[in-house]
Design a protein around this motif. Structure first.
Motif, PDB file in Angstrom:
ATOM      1  N   PRO A   1      47.050  38.091 -14.754  1.00  0.00           N
ATOM      2  CA  PRO A   1      47.066  36.400 -14.613  1.00  0.00           C
ATOM      3  C   PRO A   1      47.369  36.262 -13.220  1.00  0.00           C
ATOM      4  CG  PRO A   1      48.759  37.058 -16.292  1.00  0.00           C
ATOM      5  CD  PRO A   1      48.245  38.368 -15.536  1.00  0.00           C
ATOM      6  N   ILE A   2      46.887  34.868 -12.693  1.00  0.00           N
ATOM      7  CA  ILE A   2      46.998  34.364 -11.209  1.00  0.00           C
ATOM      8  C   ILE A   2      48.066  33.608 -11.375  1.00  0.00           C
ATOM      9  CG2 ILE A   2      45.566  33.293  -9.372  1.00  0.00           C
ATOM     10  CD1 ILE A   2      43.057  33.924 -11.142  1.00  0.00           C
ATOM     11  N   ASN A   3      48.885  34.121 -10.456  1.00  0.00           N
ATOM     12  CA  ASN A   3      50.075  32.679 -10.256  1.00  0.00           C
ATOM     13  C   ASN A   3      49.574  31.844  -9.193  1.00  0.00           C
ATOM     14  OD1 ASN A   3      51.739  34.213 -12.195  1.00  0.00           O
ATOM     15  ND2 ASN A   3      52.347  35.634 -10.645  1.00  0.00           N
ATOM     16  N   ARG A   4      49.525  30.659  -9.547  1.00  0.00           N
ATOM     17  CA  ARG A   4      48.851  29.438  -8.512  1.00  0.00           C
ATOM     18  C   ARG A   4      49.953  28.541  -8.015  1.00  0.00           C
ATOM     19  NH1 ARG A   4      45.141  24.630 -10.371  1.00  0.00           N
ATOM     20  NH2 ARG A   4      43.923  24.331  -8.528  1.00  0.00           N
ATOM     21  N   THR A   5      50.280  28.196  -7.048  1.00  0.00           N
ATOM     22  CA  THR A   5      51.323  27.091  -6.631  1.00  0.00           C
ATOM     23  C   THR A   5      50.566  26.227  -5.542  1.00  0.00           C
ATOM     24  OG1 THR A   5      53.018  28.948  -6.414  1.00  0.00           O
ATOM     25  CG2 THR A   5      53.387  27.039  -4.952  1.00  0.00           C
TER      26      THR A   5
ATOM     27  N   LEU B   1      38.220  31.067  -4.672  1.00  0.00           N
ATOM     28  CA  LEU B   1      38.223  31.646  -6.339  1.00  0.00           C
ATOM     29  C   LEU B   1      39.010  30.843  -7.245  1.00  0.00           C
ATOM     30  CD1 LEU B   1      37.460  35.313  -5.847  1.00  0.00           C
ATOM     31  CD2 LEU B   1      36.200  33.886  -6.888  1.00  0.00           C
ATOM     32  N   VAL B   2      40.382  30.862  -6.725  1.00  0.00           N
ATOM     33  CA  VAL B   2      41.449  30.376  -7.696  1.00  0.00           C
ATOM     34  C   VAL B   2      41.011  28.916  -8.119  1.00  0.00           C
ATOM     35  CG1 VAL B   2      43.822  29.593  -7.955  1.00  0.00           C
ATOM     36  CG2 VAL B   2      43.259  31.694  -6.911  1.00  0.00           C
ATOM     37  N   LYS B   3      40.713  28.277  -7.149  1.00  0.00           N
ATOM     38  CA  LYS B   3      40.288  26.627  -7.499  1.00  0.00           C
ATOM     39  C   LYS B   3      39.060  26.617  -8.465  1.00  0.00           C
ATOM     40  CE  LYS B   3      38.890  22.581  -5.120  1.00  0.00           C
ATOM     41  NZ  LYS B   3      38.631  21.760  -3.783  1.00  0.00           N
ATOM     42  N   LEU B   4      38.096  27.453  -8.530  1.00  0.00           N
ATOM     43  CA  LEU B   4      37.091  27.421  -9.085  1.00  0.00           C
ATOM     44  C   LEU B   4      37.222  28.084 -10.776  1.00  0.00           C
ATOM     45  CD1 LEU B   4      34.087  27.149  -9.617  1.00  0.00           C
ATOM     46  CD2 LEU B   4      33.436  29.316  -8.609  1.00  0.00           C
ATOM     47  N   TYR B   5      38.413  29.050 -10.559  1.00  0.00           N
ATOM     48  CA  TYR B   5      38.907  29.531 -11.995  1.00  0.00           C
ATOM     49  C   TYR B   5      39.564  28.270 -12.746  1.00  0.00           C
ATOM     50  CZ  TYR B   5      37.799  34.552 -11.661  1.00  0.00           C
ATOM     51  OH  TYR B   5      37.243  35.694 -11.724  1.00  0.00           O
ATOM     52  N   ALA B   6      40.029  27.472 -11.981  1.00  0.00           N
ATOM     53  CA  ALA B   6      41.082  26.200 -12.472  1.00  0.00           C
ATOM     54  C   ALA B   6      40.138  25.064 -13.082  1.00  0.00           C
ATOM     55  CB  ALA B   6      42.018  25.596 -11.438  1.00  0.00           C
ATOM     56  N   LEU B   7      38.864  24.990 -12.417  1.00  0.00           N
ATOM     57  CA  LEU B   7      37.916  23.905 -12.852  1.00  0.00           C
ATOM     58  C   LEU B   7      36.871  24.283 -13.643  1.00  0.00           C
ATOM     59  CD1 LEU B   7      38.438  21.962  -9.540  1.00  0.00           C
ATOM     60  CD2 LEU B   7      39.713  21.614 -11.918  1.00  0.00           C
TER      61      LEU B   7
END
Length: 496
Positions: free
Chosen positions: A229-233, A182-188
Motif C-alpha cells: 500500500p501507498i501511505n499518503r500524507t 504517480l500517487v496523485k494519479l492513483y488517488a484520482l
C-alpha cells in the motif's frame, strides 16, 4: 645484481591506455521464449530493424500494464504482482521510440477515446457537485436555527445522497515521472498504471532522482513493484493509505545516464534497480539497410493493438465498495511449473556464493526466480485473463528470459562506471580512430566535423585533455604549421 649500462638499456614506451573497460558482447535475445508475445515483437523488429531486445522490452512491459490488474501470481515465497519493470539501455538513434510507438498504438487510441468521454462526464459531475454543495449549504443554514424548520432541515441533511464524485482520470500512463505525481494519479484515477518513457535520462538525472528525492523515489517505486500500500500524507487532509495499486514500467535511456546508477548505493542498496529487467542490446545502426517489410507485420500489430485495447477496457476485479482499489485473483503455478522454478531458484542461489558468478550481483540474482514467475504470469494472462494456472511450458520460457536478463546484469556490472566527461572522450577517441583519416587534428576540425556530442569548444578541449592523459593524442608545439597556417593548438593522434 649487475645492471646494464644506461646506453645499452632498451626503453619501451607504454602505449595508449583504455578509457573504459570493454563490455563483452551479450547473448542473443531469446525471442523464441516470448511465447504469445513473439509474433508482435518480430513484427516490430521487421518494421523498424531495431534490436529485437528493444521490441521485446516494450512488449513485455505493455502486456504487463494490460494484465497486471487481473491477477497476482504465486511465487516460491507467497504471491507477487504480475507487474514488470523494464530498463533498456541504448544510444540515440536505435529506434527505441519507434518500437514503443508501434506497440503502444492501442493504448494511445484507448486513452484518446476515454479522454473525450471523460471531458463530457467531468462537466456533468462538476455541475452535480455544485448543486449538491448549494443544497447542503442551504440545509445547514436552516438546521442551525430553532423550531420545526430546523428539525426538518437536520432530517433532510441526514437523508441527502452521498456527495457526487468526479469521474476517474482516464489516463493509464503517467506523464509526471515523480513519485508524487504517480500517487496523485492513483488517488484520482485508475489503479493500474504504466510509467513509460523513452527519455529515461530525464528521469534518472532529473527531479525524481536528485539527491533530495532519490531515496523517496526508489523506496516508493520499489513498494509499488512489491504491491505494498501507498501511505499518503497531504497538508490539510491528513494521512491516508492507497491500497490495491499496480504499476508496470519501461524506461529507455542512454548508457551515460544509467551506468552511474548501477553503482549508486541507494539504487542498489534498496534493490531498486534489481526490480528491473535490464538489457543493453548490440547496436543495429549502420546495418538497417533492408528495403521494405512484410505486409503481414501490420496485421500482426493491429491484432496486438485490438487485444490491448480490449484488456484495458475490461472491468478489473475491485474490492467491494470501492471504485479504484484492485483485488486481483491469484494465478497459481502447476506443480511441474513450481518444481522447475525451484530448480532455477537453487541454481541462482548457489551461484551467489563468494567467488561464484553471481556474487557481485546478489540483489538481481536473489530476485531472478520471482522475475521468472512474473514473466510467466504476463505471458499466461496475455493469452487469457481467465487463466488460473501457469503451465510448465510457459514457466520454462519465462526462466529462459529471466536467465538472459541476469546474464545482462552480470555483463553490465562488470563494466566500469563511466562519467559524462569520460563518455565524451571515448566518443572522440573512437571518432578519431575510425572516421578521421589524418594523423593530426585541430579542435576546429572536431567542432565542424566531429560527433554531435562534441559541438562545443570547451567540451572538445576537455575531451582532448583526457585523451592526452591516457596517451591517445600528443599536443604539438605552439606555432606548428598545419595546412599552411601556424596553430596554437594541434594534436597528433596515436593509433597504437
Amino acid at each position: 645484481m649487475n645492471a646494464e649500462p644506461n646506453h645499452l638499456q632498451e626503453v619501451q614506451v607504454e602505449g595508449p591506455q583504455p578509457l573504459v573497460r570493454d563490455i563483452p558482447k551479450g547473448e542473443d535475445y531469446p525471442v523464441e521464449a516470448l511465447g504469445v508475445l513473439r509474433e508482435a515483437v518480430e513484427a516490430v523488429e521487421d518494421k523498424t530493424q531495431a534490436p529485437v531486445a528493444i521490441a521485446a522490452q516494450s512488449a513485455l512491459s505493455i502486456a504487463s500494464l494490460a494484465v497486471q490488474g487481473f491477477a497476482d501470481v504465486e511465487t516460491l515465497g507467497g504471491t507477487a504482482p504480475s507487474s514488470l519493470f523494464c530498463l533498456t539501455i541504448a544510444r540515440s538513434g536505435e529506434r527505441k521510440t519507434g518500437c514503443d510507438k508501434l506497440l503502444m498504438a492501442g493504448l494511445r487510441d484507448f486513452e484518446d477515446q476515454r479522454a473525450v468521454d471523460y471531458a463530457c462526464t467531468l462537466a456533468d459531475a462538476e455541475r452535480e457537485i455544485k448543486l449538491y454543495e448549494a443544497q447542503e449549504t442551504k440545509l445547514i443554514r436552516a438546521a442551525s436555527g430553532a423550531g420545526g424548520k430546523a428539525v426538518e432541515a437536520r432530517a433532510d441533511l441526514k437523508a441527502m445522497m452521498r456527495r457526487p464524485e468526479l469521474p476517474l482520470s482516464p489516463n493509464r500512463t503517467a506523464t509526471d515521472p515523480t513519485f508524487e505525481g504517480l500517487v496523485k494519479l492513483y488517488a484520482l484515477g485508475h489503479p493500474s498504471l504504466g510509467l513509460f518513457t523513452d527519455e529515461g535520462g530525464g528521469f534518472f538525472g532529473g527531479h525524481a532522482m536528485n539527491g533530495e528525492n532519490r531515496l523517496k523515489t526508489c523506496a516508493g517505486l520499489s513498494g509499488l513493484w512489491d504491491g505494498t500500500p501507498i501511505n499518503r500524507t497531504r497538508a490539510g487532509d491528513g494521512a491516508s493509505t492507497l491500497r490495491g495499486r499496480r504499476l508496470a514500467s519501461h524506461m529507455m535511456a542512454q548508457p551515460v545516464a544509467v551506468r552511474p546508477l548501477l553503482a549508486d548505493p541507494i539504487a542498489n542498496g534498496q534493490g531498486f534497480l534489481a526490480r528491473f529487467l535490464i538489457c543493453e542490446p548490440e547496436s543495429n545502426i549502420g546495418r538497417r539497410t533492408r528495403v521494405g517489410y512484410n505486409p503481414e507485420s501490420d496485421a500482426v500489430l493491429a491484432r496486438f493493438s485490438a487485444k490491448l485495447s480490449g484488456y484495458l477496457g475490461a472491468q478489473m476485479p475491485l474490492r467491494e465498495g470501492t471504485r479504484n482499489q484492485l483485488e486481483p485473483a491469484i494465478l497459481k503455478m502447476s506443480e511441474s511449473a513450481k518444481g522447475l522454478l525451484w530448480e532455477y531458484y537453487q541454481e541462482t542461489e548457489r551461484a551467489q556464493r563468494p567467488g561464484d558468478k553471481f556474487c557481485h550481483v546478489t540483489p538481481y540474482a536473489s530476485k531472478s526466480a520471482e522475475q521468472a514467475a512474473r514473466i510467466a504470469a504476463v505471458q499466461t494472462l496475455w493469452a487469457s485473463t481467465e487463466a488460473n494456472t501457469v503451465s510448465v511450458a510457459v514457466m520454462a520460457d519465462a526462466i529462459t528470459l529471466a536467465r538472459f536478463y541476469l546474464s545482462e546484469v552480470v555483463r553490465l556490472a562488470n563494466a566500469a562506471v563511466v562519467s559524462e566527461k569520460i563518455d565524451r572522450a571515448e566518443t572522440l577517441r573512437r571518432w578519431l580512430l575510425n572516421s578521421w583519416a589524418e594523423d593530426i587534428v585541430l579542435p576546429s576540425q572536431i567542432l565542424n566535423r566531429g560527433p554531435n556530442a562534441l559541438r562545443e569548444t570547451h567540451k572538445i578541449k576537455e575531451a582532448l585533455k583526457i585523451l592526452e592523459s591516457y596517451g591517445w593524442v600528443v599536443p604539438l608545439p605552439v606555432g606548428v604549421v598545419v595546412n599552411g597556417k601556424s596553430r596554437k593548438l594541434a594534436y597528433r593522434i596515436i593509433r597504437e
